[in-house]
Write an enzyme that holds these catalytic residues in place. Structure first.
Site, PDB file in Angstrom:
ATOM      1  N   GLY A  64      -8.350  -8.952   5.689  1.00 28.58           N
ATOM      2  CA  GLY A  64      -8.834  -7.923   4.776  1.00 28.58           C
ATOM      3  C   GLY A  64      -9.921  -8.447   3.865  1.00 28.58           C
ATOM      4  N   ARG A 116     -10.112  -8.033  13.228  1.00 28.01           N
ATOM      5  CA  ARG A 116      -8.870  -8.572  13.776  1.00 28.01           C
ATOM      6  C   ARG A 116      -9.154  -9.072  15.189  1.00 28.01           C
ATOM      7  NH1 ARG A 116      -5.944  -8.751   9.073  1.00 28.01           N
ATOM      8  NH2 ARG A 116      -6.085  -6.728   7.998  1.00 28.01           N
ATOM      9  N   ASP A 154      -3.243 -15.477   4.478  1.00 32.25           N
ATOM     10  CA  ASP A 154      -2.346 -16.349   5.236  1.00 32.25           C
ATOM     11  C   ASP A 154      -2.543 -16.239   6.750  1.00 32.25           C
ATOM     12  OD1 ASP A 154      -1.295 -13.805   5.410  1.00 32.25           O
ATOM     13  OD2 ASP A 154       0.787 -14.421   5.167  1.00 32.25           O
ATOM     14  N   THR A 207      -7.915 -12.864  -0.928  1.00 35.13           N
ATOM     15  CA  THR A 207      -7.097 -11.675  -0.684  1.00 35.13           C
ATOM     16  C   THR A 207      -6.747 -11.025  -2.009  1.00 35.13           C
ATOM     17  OG1 THR A 207      -4.908 -10.887   0.034  1.00 35.13           O
ATOM     18  CG2 THR A 207      -5.094 -13.213  -0.505  1.00 35.13           C
ATOM     19  N   ASP A 260      -4.185  -9.398  -2.596  1.00 36.23           N
ATOM     20  CA  ASP A 260      -2.731  -9.398  -2.780  1.00 36.23           C
ATOM     21  C   ASP A 260      -2.229 -10.548  -3.648  1.00 36.23           C
ATOM     22  OD1 ASP A 260      -2.715  -7.213  -1.063  1.00 36.23           O
ATOM     23  OD2 ASP A 260      -2.376  -8.458   0.710  1.00 36.23           O
ATOM     24  N   ASP A 274      -1.049 -13.332  -2.764  1.00 27.27           N
ATOM     25  CA  ASP A 274       0.234 -13.766  -2.222  1.00 27.27           C
ATOM     26  C   ASP A 274       0.170 -15.138  -1.552  1.00 27.27           C
ATOM     27  OD1 ASP A 274      -1.341 -12.978  -0.094  1.00 27.27           O
ATOM     28  OD2 ASP A 274       0.198 -11.771   0.887  1.00 27.27           O
ATOM     29  N   ARG A 322      -4.085   8.460 -17.103  1.00 26.93           N
ATOM     30  CA  ARG A 322      -3.338   8.645 -18.345  1.00 26.93           C
ATOM     31  C   ARG A 322      -3.911   9.808 -19.166  1.00 26.93           C
ATOM     32  NH1 ARG A 322       0.187   5.436 -20.671  1.00 26.93           N
ATOM     33  NH2 ARG A 322      -0.408   3.586 -19.500  1.00 26.93           N
ATOM     34  N   ARG A 375       0.837  -5.447   0.092  1.00 28.23           N
ATOM     35  CA  ARG A 375       1.672  -5.822   1.245  1.00 28.23           C
ATOM     36  C   ARG A 375       3.098  -6.069   0.798  1.00 28.23           C
ATOM     37  NH1 ARG A 375      -0.280 -10.267   5.472  1.00 28.23           N
ATOM     38  NH2 ARG A 375       0.031 -11.506   3.600  1.00 28.23           N
ATOM     39  N   LYS A 383       7.650  11.611 -26.190  1.00 22.82           N
ATOM     40  CA  LYS A 383       6.618  11.031 -25.326  1.00 22.82           C
ATOM     41  C   LYS A 383       6.022  12.124 -24.433  1.00 22.82           C
ATOM     42  CE  LYS A 383       5.972   6.887 -22.498  1.00 22.82           C
ATOM     43  NZ  LYS A 383       5.001   6.297 -23.414  1.00 22.82           N
ATOM     44  N   HIS A 401       3.834  11.728 -21.781  1.00 24.02           N
ATOM     45  CA  HIS A 401       3.535  11.387 -20.391  1.00 24.02           C
ATOM     46  C   HIS A 401       4.178  10.052 -20.040  1.00 24.02           C
ATOM     47  CE1 HIS A 401       0.549   9.020 -22.609  1.00 24.02           C
ATOM     48  NE2 HIS A 401       0.687   8.157 -21.611  1.00 24.02           N
ATOM     49  N   ARG A 438       3.320  13.905 -10.442  1.00 25.01           N
ATOM     50  CA  ARG A 438       2.191  13.795  -9.521  1.00 25.01           C
ATOM     51  C   ARG A 438       2.122  12.369  -8.977  1.00 25.01           C
ATOM     52  NH1 ARG A 438       2.770  18.376  -9.913  1.00 25.01           N
ATOM     53  NH2 ARG A 438       1.279  20.026 -10.471  1.00 25.01           N
ATOM     54  N   HIS A 487      -7.357   1.825  -0.158  1.00 28.19           N
ATOM     55  CA  HIS A 487      -8.392   0.807   0.016  1.00 28.19           C
ATOM     56  C   HIS A 487      -9.439   0.794  -1.085  1.00 28.19           C
ATOM     57  CE1 HIS A 487      -6.517   0.675   3.955  1.00 28.19           C
ATOM     58  NE2 HIS A 487      -7.118  -0.483   4.144  1.00 28.19           N
TER      59      HIS A 487
END
Length: 319
Positions: free
Chosen positions: A11, A72, A103, A125, A127, A129, A154, A171, A213, A215, A243, A249
């Protein structure tokens, strides 16, 4: 080592171009030739390899995505595909390869390393990770993108007195949800690393409603649950108009932040240094303020530790 190759794989992540730029310019500064491999391992197998110069990476430090493209490649997972890749590297006289990716990309790099070809990995990445590094290229930009969207949602959530569920990428990792949720002031953060209780989440929402509150924002990591499922569960248990927004992406694109540009520049340059020094099968990363080199075997055998202290802080501040 006179010729160095560089590719991006997996990615895309904001800051990859800054890393490519650093690899190319540091290599040339050190008197080496550098070749860009287009479309990752697929391009390596197909011989999509071009020599790069200073102009090849002009005006790209601010651009998202990757000028080398990414793809890929199932064929690369085979012994025949890997041998074809090495044959093409040798055909161009390339003596070492820098792989920018996550990875999966590193597993491919290590496959080449085990066949005797010098490789250095650069973590890229959104992520975040990848073990053995505090941050990967693209993560900071991604969470800032999420925070910007939280801020916009908000406004609408307040105007209509609604609960919004925002599903983010990552992921099997909850890092994007965790840090964007804390920075965005989310009421609840759902991550795959921590088992959540929907009843407790709804109780917190009801408690906030009773004290006036207007929201609430719920951040859901894609590895923890589907945003639409959480939205339905909240509506069913609380009766609140809910909602759901799935960011998808959009989190991968955009102009990289200063932090990602600087990190990418430092990691890319260090990767070149390591190859020239004769190092191989390593990943460059950042620990604190220091750029470090870690064995790829170690990186791929570990799992990135989740920061439960930040998670608890987010819970504490969202009462």
């Amino acid at each position: 080592m006179k010729r160095i190759g560089v590719l991006t794989s997996g990615g895309d992540a904001p800051g990859m171009n800054a890393a490519i730029r650093a690899v190319v310019r540091k290599s040339i500064f050190m008197g080496r030739e550098v070749f860009g491999i287009h479309r990752g391992y697929l391009g390596l197998i197909n011989g999509e390899i071009k020599k790069m110069n200073l102009g090849s990476v002009a005006d790209i430090i601010h651009r998202g995505g990757t000028i080398l493209l990414t793809a890929r490649c199932e064929e690369f997972k085979t012994e025949e595909g890997q041998q074809k890749a090495i044959d093409n590297l040798r055909k161009y006289g390339i003596e070492g390869l820098i792989v920018i990716g996550g990875d999966g990309s590193f597993r491919g790099a290590l496959d080449l390393g085990k066949r005797g070809f010098p490789v250095i990995g650069v973590p890229g990445t959104i992520d975040n990770d990848i073990p053995c590094t505090d941050y990967s290229i693209g993560f900071d930009t991604a969470i800032n993108t999420v925070i910007e969207i939280i801020n916009k949602i908000r406004d609408t959530a307040t105007s209509h007195e609604r609960t919004f569920v925002i599903e983010v990428m990552g992921r099997d990792s909850g890092w994007i949800a965790l840090e964007s949720g804390l920075a965005g002031g989310a009421e609840s953060i759902l991550v795959p690393e921590v088992k959540f209780n929907i009843e407790q989440i709804c109780d917190k929402l009801l408690k906030g409603y009773r004290r006036g509150k207007l929201h609430s924002i719920i951040i859901v990591a894609e590895g923890a649950a589907r945003g639409f499922d959480i939205g339905e569960a909240i509506k069913e248990r609380t009766g609140f108009e809910t909602r759901v927004t799935v960011l998808g992406h959009i989190q991968r694109g955009g102009t990289p932040t200063a932090m990602d540009r600087i990190l990418a520049s430092r990691l890319g340059a260090k990767a070149v240094d390591l190859l020239i020094q004769g190092e191989r099968n390593k990943m460059v990363g950042i620990k604190g303020k220091d750029i470090v080199a870690i064995d790829l075997d170690k990186v791929l055998s570990e799992k990135k530790e989740f920061d439960f202290n930040i998670y608890e802080l987010a819970n504490t501040l969202s009462i």
